[in-house]
Write a protein that holds these residues in place. Sequence first.
Motif, PDB file in Angstrom:
ATOM      1  N   LEU A 426      73.559  69.155  70.999  1.00 15.41           N
ATOM      2  CA  LEU A 426      73.239  67.851  71.467  1.00 15.41           C
ATOM      3  C   LEU A 426      72.354  67.003  70.871  1.00 15.41           C
ATOM      4  O   LEU A 426      72.547  65.924  70.212  1.00 15.41           O
ATOM      5  N   ARG A 427      71.043  67.710  70.264  1.00 18.03           N
ATOM      6  CA  ARG A 427      70.189  66.874  69.759  1.00 18.03           C
ATOM      7  C   ARG A 427      70.235  66.866  68.142  1.00 18.03           C
ATOM      8  O   ARG A 427      69.766  65.926  67.485  1.00 18.03           O
ATOM      9  N   SER A 428      71.495  67.595  67.567  1.00 19.79           N
ATOM     10  CA  SER A 428      71.757  67.109  66.322  1.00 19.79           C
ATOM     11  C   SER A 428      72.283  65.725  66.104  1.00 19.79           C
ATOM     12  O   SER A 428      72.761  65.346  65.013  1.00 19.79           O
ATOM     13  N   ARG A 429      72.705  65.347  67.368  1.00 24.99           N
ATOM     14  CA  ARG A 429      73.330  63.863  67.362  1.00 24.99           C
ATOM     15  C   ARG A 429      72.303  62.700  67.099  1.00 24.99           C
ATOM     16  O   ARG A 429      72.736  61.575  67.118  1.00 24.99           O
ATOM     17  N   PHE A 430      71.241  63.083  67.342  1.00 23.96           N
ATOM     18  CA  PHE A 430      69.991  62.195  67.559  1.00 23.96           C
ATOM     19  C   PHE A 430      68.990  62.404  66.354  1.00 23.96           C
ATOM     20  O   PHE A 430      68.608  63.270  65.772  1.00 23.96           O
ATOM     21  N   ALA A 431      68.434  61.129  65.803  1.00 24.16           N
ATOM     22  CA  ALA A 431      67.203  61.018  65.023  1.00 24.16           C
ATOM     23  C   ALA A 431      66.321  60.049  65.862  1.00 24.16           C
ATOM     24  O   ALA A 431      66.443  59.222  66.306  1.00 24.16           O
ATOM     25  N   LEU A 432      64.903  60.685  66.083  1.00 24.01           N
ATOM     26  CA  LEU A 432      64.065  60.292  66.935  1.00 24.01           C
ATOM     27  C   LEU A 432      62.796  59.929  66.083  1.00 24.01           C
ATOM     28  O   LEU A 432      62.268  60.520  65.171  1.00 24.01           O
ATOM     29  N   VAL A 433      62.212  58.285  66.510  1.00 20.99           N
ATOM     30  CA  VAL A 433      61.247  57.889  65.892  1.00 20.99           C
ATOM     31  C   VAL A 433      60.353  57.720  66.907  1.00 20.99           C
ATOM     32  O   VAL A 433      60.317  56.596  67.409  1.00 20.99           O
TER      33      VAL A 433
END
Length: 598
Positions: A426-433
């Motif tokens: 799941l988290r591989s689909r996101f980039a968080l700032v």
Amino acid sequence: MRKSDSAAEDRAKAKSVKPLRALWPFLRPHRQLLAAALTMLVVAAVFTLLLPLALRRVIDLGFDAENAERVDQYFIAMIVVAGALAAATAARFYFVTRLGERVIADVRKAVYDRVIGRSPAFFEQIQTGEVLSRLTTDVTVIQSVVGSSASIALRNILILFGGLAMLIATSPKLSGLVLLTVPLVVFPVLTLGRRVRKLSRESQDRVADASAMASETLLAAQTVQAYTHEARARARFGGLVEQAFTAARRRVEARAALTVIVIFLVFTGVVGVMWIGARDVMAGEKTAGELGQFIFYAAFVAGAVGALSEVWGELMRAAGATERLVELLEAEDAVEQSATPKPPATPARGAIRFEGVGFRYPARPQAAALSEIGFEIAPGETVALVGPSGAGKTTIFQLLLRFYDASAGAITVDGVDVRDMSAEGLRSRFALVPQEPAIFADTARENIRFGRPGATDAEVETAAKAAAAHDFLMKLPQGYDSYVGERGVMLSGGQKQRIAIARAILRDAPILLLDEATSALDAESERAVQQAVDRLSRDRTTLVIAHRLATVKRADRIIVFDEGRIIAQGPHDRLVAEGGLYARLARLQFSEGAIAAE
């Protein structure tokens, strides 16, 4: 976890060394090393028990000149036995110590591997400082047992039972008298041993409290100093340290009482038996050699019991430490991973759907953070989340990343329910700032590469340029290879944010989560970063928690939150025309320079 009432309850239940069984899974992979250690331990115990046999022969032979040759043989035999004993003891020390170091390394890795993947709900119940205390203090206690005390205990158990067997073989009468003293020794060992273990657990808990408080204040040292709370922090930490000392003193007092009672009873019994034995020799019922042999074995047995009384306290203390580590290993996580996770949809498009989502934070179950939230975000769409503090904007990000699970409703990414995917998938689909980016105690280059560990230096620098970070990084003493300090203390807030943006650019994920990524930048840097974010957002789904009107106006759509509900959504101009909360927030932007922060 570490709540005062549950901790007290746990300590009250601590009555045996059974928790040490939890170490077996860590010992099992090293069975050969364990077998070697046990073999050397048995060999050393056997050679120890052989020494009195030779001594008996020497005493019975006497020291007459006519027996000199046989006396010499027995003394040479004792030297050989002593040499073999020394070699076996050294081998035992090597194998046991190596086993202890190996097991403790595995325990540390297992606990860290477990804890690092826990959801934020887990850390609402236990402080980071306490986790660190368990990884250090408690593991060190276990290390002393696995690498030393357990070996000493087993060796003395062998000598105890071997010595008792030899005592019976030497003199059944005197052995019977010795055995009569055993209940007098065992009772205080069991009784005081339980108290030692209870106090050991309490002592470790108090140390953990002090460690947690120290970690918390040291990580916020500048804030503590800015508000002149040093004296209060010192007093609080000093009080916790004194509580830890008091608990440790009580544990030491209990162990000392256990030791003095056991040793006195053991040696009193031995002296009484020796007294009777001496009268038997004088009466001609025994030889002096038999009495000497019996005395030696009695001394071995007494020494073994005394050593076991000391080691018992260590074992009880280690049992308490093991209990605390097992709590971490077996702690249930509020976010359960699927046993058969589905892979993320391919190709990744970045479609997001919230359907009837409700959520309450575990630490605040009485208050709904989100209620009946429903919206869809199309692939490539940029959506701004707007609202006053506590409206639920950050919660949307946390549910998307599955730091928490929704209490009601469903969340899907590209049509797949987030609960059906693995956390990594799941988290591989996101980039968080985030608004407060995490900067690690490493070089600037490695902090950016954190976004994609396999990236080349050229890719890292390209991402830095896109985030308007290249120029200031080149001015650092070693450029990209400059050490930025713990939590990035050598960087300004804006520099940290640009490194975080470069990290997200390098990750190249289909969905961007931006918590007002330009809020700490000056006007010139903000313009450059905003242009980079605009370019990056063109073919990606982007969710922005917006605190500035400039960011909001660039969004394709705005979703307005208030008290955990969506109260409006649409483009900027239409929402302003409709009036209401968004229009008021927009007016505050013009007059005060900021929309209320999350």
